[in-house]
Motif scaffolding. Structure first.
Motif, PDB file in Angstrom:
ATOM      1  N   GLY A  99       4.304   3.419   2.144  1.00 43.49           N
ATOM      2  CA  GLY A  99       5.179   4.333   1.424  1.00 43.49           C
ATOM      3  C   GLY A  99       4.408   5.527   0.902  1.00 43.49           C
ATOM      4  O   GLY A  99       3.201   5.440   0.656  1.00 43.49           O
ATOM      5  N   LEU A 100       5.097   6.655   0.717  1.00 43.11           N
ATOM      6  CA  LEU A 100       4.451   7.901   0.312  1.00 43.11           C
ATOM      7  C   LEU A 100       5.254   8.592  -0.784  1.00 43.11           C
ATOM      8  O   LEU A 100       6.481   8.688  -0.700  1.00 43.11           O
ATOM      9  N   VAL A 101       4.544   9.085  -1.797  1.00 40.32           N
ATOM     10  CA  VAL A 101       5.140   9.923  -2.837  1.00 40.32           C
ATOM     11  C   VAL A 101       4.655  11.351  -2.615  1.00 40.32           C
ATOM     12  O   VAL A 101       3.448  11.591  -2.566  1.00 40.32           O
ATOM     13  N   VAL A 102       5.599  12.280  -2.477  1.00 40.75           N
ATOM     14  CA  VAL A 102       5.277  13.694  -2.261  1.00 40.75           C
ATOM     15  C   VAL A 102       5.667  14.484  -3.505  1.00 40.75           C
ATOM     16  O   VAL A 102       6.826  14.467  -3.923  1.00 40.75           O
ATOM     17  N   ILE A 103       4.694  15.179  -4.093  1.00 40.72           N
ATOM     18  CA  ILE A 103       4.935  15.997  -5.279  1.00 40.72           C
ATOM     19  C   ILE A 103       4.875  17.463  -4.864  1.00 40.72           C
ATOM     20  O   ILE A 103       3.831  17.946  -4.406  1.00 40.72           O
TER      21      ILE A 103
ATOM     22  N   LYS B  75       0.843  -1.192   0.000  1.00 37.40           N
ATOM     23  CA  LYS B  75       0.000   0.000   0.000  1.00 37.40           C
ATOM     24  C   LYS B  75       0.882   1.247   0.000  1.00 37.40           C
ATOM     25  O   LYS B  75       1.761   1.390   0.853  1.00 37.40           O
ATOM     26  N   ILE B  76       0.618   2.147  -0.967  1.00 36.05           N
ATOM     27  CA  ILE B  76       1.345   3.404  -1.031  1.00 36.05           C
ATOM     28  C   ILE B  76       0.347   4.541  -1.189  1.00 36.05           C
ATOM     29  O   ILE B  76      -0.831   4.322  -1.482  1.00 36.05           O
ATOM     30  N   ALA B  77       0.827   5.772  -1.016  1.00 34.88           N
ATOM     31  CA  ALA B  77      -0.043   6.944  -1.154  1.00 34.88           C
ATOM     32  C   ALA B  77       0.707   8.044  -1.884  1.00 34.88           C
ATOM     33  O   ALA B  77       1.939   8.030  -1.980  1.00 34.88           O
ATOM     34  N   VAL B  78      -0.054   9.011  -2.377  1.00 34.99           N
ATOM     35  CA  VAL B  78       0.538  10.141  -3.092  1.00 34.99           C
ATOM     36  C   VAL B  78      -0.182  11.418  -2.670  1.00 34.99           C
ATOM     37  O   VAL B  78      -1.396  11.417  -2.457  1.00 34.99           O
ATOM     38  N   LEU B  79       0.582  12.509  -2.519  1.00 36.95           N
ATOM     39  CA  LEU B  79      -0.020  13.804  -2.228  1.00 36.95           C
ATOM     40  C   LEU B  79       0.707  14.894  -3.000  1.00 36.95           C
ATOM     41  O   LEU B  79       1.853  14.723  -3.428  1.00 36.95           O
ATOM     42  N   THR B  80       0.032  16.013  -3.190  1.00 39.87           N
ATOM     43  CA  THR B  80       0.637  17.197  -3.799  1.00 39.87           C
ATOM     44  C   THR B  80       0.630  18.302  -2.754  1.00 39.87           C
ATOM     45  O   THR B  80      -0.329  18.456  -2.014  1.00 39.87           O
TER      46      THR B  80
END
Length: 319
Positions: A96-100, A3-8
């Motif tokens: 895990g997290l992706v930060v844009i 499970k991962i996530a993404v935010l701006t």
């Protein structure tokens, strides 16, 4: 990693949606669950986390802004705010997290990584002021937006034989002004990285007048000073009819260019790959058309230099 996530976070930039789309669909291709976090770090702390599927990111690659929305958060700068965000992620089982975003967003991402939560950053800012990548997401579109405005302003400047001072975004970095000014044939470009006296600008204008040149475009980055001050000085010292255009937030909007759609897609996919490999505390970027990875520590410590050769070229070509 399942499970991962993404935010701006921070200021929006064209191409963010392309990156979100790539993160979601790349993750799904690996059999992951991918979550979207709305309203940046503020939304993270409030638990605004939604499971996304392939259809939820359909028809967004051509849209400017960010479907996840964005905000700035003072609370997240604190240890308590960061712990609250991690707690929300773990409550959902997210690993895990992706930060844009830009520099401030990356500092928050680094704090999460330092606290043991896997985090990867994607540079999304129109200013092109992030070290470790030759281009940031949204910069190309912003330059083309400014260039389109310059072309239109030159038409009226020619018709009325006037000087136009065009103010563009860039508090600490003059890349938008430099790239758009060089591409648009601006007679003078004022950027924070180079100290230019207004006397030099007026001298160039007057020399041009002697050769029969009756109109000029001057590009000034907002970090230098307000365009109105430049225009007033030109009027006082050279007696030339001068007008001001402040482009403002129009530079942030609009459909992303082909380059920014491609860049967002490549960076988003690479960010997921790094999380899947167990990596953290890194930014993905582009160097010589190759997708690269850089430690956050290097992003914050390596100086982001402007291309002074381009600046000198603009002076040579704008005589």
């Amino acid at each position: 990693m399942q499970k991962i996530a993404v935010l701006t976070s921070g200021g929006d930039a064209p191409g963010m949606n392309a990156a979100v789309r790539a993160v979601v669909r790349r993750g799904i291709s690996y059999g992951m669950e991918v979550y979207g976090i709305y309203h940046g770090y503020e939304g993270l702390m409030q638990g605004q986390i939604t499971l996304m599927d392939a259809g939820s990111v359909g028809d967004i690659i051509q849209r400017g802004g960010t479907i996840l929305h964005s905000s700035r958060s003072e609370e997240f700068k604190t240890d308590a705010g960061q712990q609250k965000g991690i707690a929300e992620l773990r409550r959902k089982g997210i690993e895990g997290l992706v930060v844009i975003g830009g520099d401030g967003s990356f500092r928050g991402a680094q704090k999460l990584s330092d606290k043991g939560f896997s985090t990867i950053g994607i540079p999304g800012t129109i200013d092109n002021d992030i070290s470790g990548t030759e281009m940031t997401l949204g910069f190309d579109t912003a330059v083309n937006t400014v260039l389109e405005a310059i072309d239109k302003i030159r038409d009226t400047a020619t018709s009325h034989e006037r000087i136009f001072v065009v103010e563009v975004m860039g508090r600490h970095c003059g890349d938008i002004a430099l790239w758009a000014g060089l591409s648009g044939g601006a007679e003078s470009i004022l950027i924070p990285e180079v100290n230019v006296e207004i006397n030099d600008v007026t001298h160039r204008l007057l020399e041009g007048n002697k050769r029969g040149k009756k109109h000029s475009i001057i590009i000034v980055a907002e970090g230098v000073c307000p365009a109105s001050e430049i225009a007033q000085r030109i009027k006082e010292e050279a007696g030339l009819d001068t007008r001001v255009t402040v482009l403002g937030h129009v530079q942030r909007g609009g459909s992303p260019s082909a380059f920014d759609r491609m860049l967002g897609s490549r960076l988003g996919a690479k960010a997921v790959d790094l999380l899947r490999e167990g990596q953290s505390g890194k930014m993905v970027g582009i160097q010589r058309n190759r997708i690269t990875e850089v430690d956050f520590a290097d992003v914050f410590t390596i100086e982001n230099d402007i291309d002074l050769d381009m600046y000198e070229l603009s002076k040579t070509l704008s005589i």
